[in-house]
Design a protein around this motif. Structure first.
Motif, PDB file in Angstrom:
ATOM      1  N   MET A   8      13.009 -10.740  21.500  1.00  8.00           N
ATOM      2  CA  MET A   8      13.230 -10.087  20.225  1.00  8.00           C
ATOM      3  C   MET A   8      12.880  -8.610  20.350  1.00  8.00           C
ATOM      4  SD  MET A   8      11.825 -13.034  17.696  1.00  8.00           S
ATOM      5  CE  MET A   8      12.187 -12.154  16.213  1.00  8.00           C
ATOM      6  N   SER A  10      11.810  -4.863  18.925  1.00  8.97           N
ATOM      7  CA  SER A  10      11.172  -3.999  17.949  1.00  8.97           C
ATOM      8  C   SER A  10      12.031  -2.743  17.937  1.00  8.97           C
ATOM      9  CB  SER A  10       9.741  -3.644  18.362  1.00  8.97           C
ATOM     10  OG  SER A  10       8.920  -4.791  18.321  1.00  8.97           O
ATOM     11  N   VAL A  30      20.435  -5.520   9.792  1.00 12.37           N
ATOM     12  CA  VAL A  30      20.178  -6.782   9.101  1.00 12.37           C
ATOM     13  C   VAL A  30      20.811  -7.981   9.795  1.00 12.37           C
ATOM     14  CG1 VAL A  30      20.607  -8.063   6.960  1.00 12.37           C
ATOM     15  CG2 VAL A  30      19.676  -5.751   6.860  1.00 12.37           C
ATOM     16  N   ALA A  33      18.755  -9.036  12.647  1.00  8.30           N
ATOM     17  CA  ALA A  33      17.499  -9.663  12.227  1.00  8.30           C
ATOM     18  C   ALA A  33      17.745 -11.117  11.813  1.00  8.30           C
ATOM     19  CB  ALA A  33      16.874  -8.868  11.090  1.00  8.30           C
ATOM     20  N   VAL A  38      16.471  -8.966  16.190  1.00 13.83           N
ATOM     21  CA  VAL A  38      15.528  -7.920  15.760  1.00 13.83           C
ATOM     22  C   VAL A  38      14.336  -8.580  15.083  1.00 13.83           C
ATOM     23  CG1 VAL A  38      15.190  -5.977  14.176  1.00 13.83           C
ATOM     24  CG2 VAL A  38      17.264  -6.115  15.552  1.00 13.83           C
ATOM     25  N   ARG A  39      13.185  -8.264  15.589  1.00 16.24           N
ATOM     26  CA  ARG A  39      11.931  -8.820  15.060  1.00 16.24           C
ATOM     27  C   ARG A  39      11.357  -7.942  13.968  1.00 16.24           C
ATOM     28  NH1 ARG A  39       7.055 -11.174  18.398  1.00 16.24           N
ATOM     29  NH2 ARG A  39       5.559 -11.338  16.720  1.00 16.24           N
ATOM     30  N   GLU A  40      11.383  -6.625  14.196  1.00 13.77           N
ATOM     31  CA  GLU A  40      10.758  -5.686  13.267  1.00 13.77           C
ATOM     32  C   GLU A  40      11.388  -4.319  13.431  1.00 13.77           C
ATOM     33  OE1 GLU A  40       6.641  -5.683  14.464  1.00 13.77           O
ATOM     34  OE2 GLU A  40       7.183  -5.170  16.517  1.00 13.77           O
ATOM     35  N   VAL A  41      11.277  -3.512  12.381  1.00 12.94           N
ATOM     36  CA  VAL A  41      11.847  -2.173  12.395  1.00 12.94           C
ATOM     37  C   VAL A  41      10.790  -1.197  11.890  1.00 12.94           C
ATOM     38  CG1 VAL A  41      13.663  -0.669  11.483  1.00 12.94           C
ATOM     39  CG2 VAL A  41      14.164  -3.072  11.961  1.00 12.94           C
ATOM     40  N   GLN A  92      25.212  -6.226  19.614  1.00 17.72           N
ATOM     41  CA  GLN A  92      24.336  -7.391  19.735  1.00 17.72           C
ATOM     42  C   GLN A  92      24.658  -8.199  20.990  1.00 17.72           C
ATOM     43  OE1 GLN A  92      23.177  -9.741  16.229  1.00 17.72           O
ATOM     44  NE2 GLN A  92      24.532  -8.382  15.070  1.00 17.72           N
TER      45      GLN A  92
END
Length: 128
Positions: A8, A10, A30, A33, A38-41, A92
């Motif tokens: 994933m 960041s 989005v 995610a 995507v884990r975090e932004v 992706q």
């Protein structure tokens, strides 16, 4: 393409770019995610606190520098992109394939903005 197990990202969004650019890039992240890529932004900039409401609404966190965001990142991979970055349709899949190989740095060229002399911003994917 589904992300490799445990792979994933960041994502750290950096200047240049204004609130509209940031919101646009957040919106483009989005689907990744939702798909588990995507884990975090983070939005990392000296003035990040001024954009905290926008970031919070998008589920992103703020940091006052790239180094501070890297220190908070929990994903095994970082995608560092300027707010003006517009990922291509296949980003992706390209990132998923790169992560599956477990190789080093990947440069992602974004969609070229309008304008005769405009250059497409790039993002960089690297292991944390």
């Amino acid at each position: 393409m589904a992300p490799p197990s445990g792979a994933m990202l960041s994502v750290i969004v950096t200047p240049p770019g204004g609130p509209d650019d940031i919101a646009n890039l957040f919106a483009r992240l989005v689907p990744a995610a939702v798909d588990g890529l995507v884990r975090e932004v983070f939005y990392a900039a000296p003035d990040a606190d001024q954009l905290a409401p926008l970031c919070e609404e998008a589920g992103a966190r703020t940091a006052t520098s790239l180094e501070a965001a890297r220190g908070q990142a929990r994903g095994p991979w970082l995608l560092i992109a300027p707010a003006t970055f517009r990922p291509a349709e296949d980003w992706q899949d390209r990132v998923g394939a790169h992560l599956a190989r477990g190789s080093g740095v990947l440069k992602l060229k974004g969609i070229k903005p309008g304008g005769l002399f405009a250059r497409a911003p790039t993002a960089e994917l690297r292991p944390l």
